[in-house]
Design an enzyme around this catalytic site. Sequence first.
Site, PDB file in Angstrom:
ATOM      1  N   CYS A  72       0.768  -1.288  -0.254  1.00 26.29           N
ATOM      2  CA  CYS A  72       0.163  -0.150   0.082  1.00 26.29           C
ATOM      3  C   CYS A  72       0.819   1.218  -0.095  1.00 26.29           C
ATOM      4  CB  CYS A  72      -0.858   0.093   1.312  1.00 26.29           C
ATOM      5  SG  CYS A  72      -0.401   0.101   2.858  1.00 26.29           S
ATOM      6  N   HIS A 123      -2.784   1.250   7.046  1.00 27.21           N
ATOM      7  CA  HIS A 123      -2.855   0.805   5.784  1.00 27.21           C
ATOM      8  C   HIS A 123      -3.199   2.272   5.189  1.00 27.21           C
ATOM      9  CE1 HIS A 123      -4.199  -1.197   2.030  1.00 27.21           C
ATOM     10  NE2 HIS A 123      -5.283  -0.524   2.001  1.00 27.21           N
ATOM     11  N   HIS A 135      -6.265   1.817  -3.649  1.00 24.40           N
ATOM     12  CA  HIS A 135      -5.259   1.248  -2.618  1.00 24.40           C
ATOM     13  C   HIS A 135      -4.688  -0.211  -3.153  1.00 24.40           C
ATOM     14  CE1 HIS A 135      -7.894  -1.393  -0.496  1.00 24.40           C
ATOM     15  NE2 HIS A 135      -8.812  -0.623  -1.040  1.00 24.40           N
TER      16      HIS A 135
END
Length: 163
Positions: A72, A123, A135
Amino acid sequence: MYYKPRAIIILISAFLFSACSSHKQSNAPSTLANSAQSIFIKESNSIYKQPFDTWQGTPYKYGGDSKNGVDCSAFVQRIYLETENRYLPRTTYEQSKLGTKIKLSQAKSGDLVFFKTTHKDRHVGIYLDDQHFMHASTSKGVIISRLNNPYWASVFWQVRRVN
């Protein structure tokens, strides 16, 4: 002993979901259907349309930073480099300290959205618009998801404006 189904689901979810700072991951159930992703991004006037088109479906790889596999924070780093010619730090932790923290209601295309998926795991994705963000998903690779999905809403942490 009898447990309520919701409590069991929450408990199981806590063990299954993590963020990109973890080595073994599974992704939260938050993706748009492929056709919905395509329609959303085709209708978007975002500068992120072209990069998403080229990265869509790239598999997730912890520590990866290429189209062979990306995590990510590397995905966010690469998109910023491609679209804005701006270099961001490599880790989610360092990215989470950039710019200014803003309210979700103030989010604009290009803002960074952060999630606390476990006590220590984080994240990151890039906000597009209308509660959508792109993402690197651990299970589906690079995708578009919705912030108001119950999972992402439950682990939402902050939005940061880098520019």
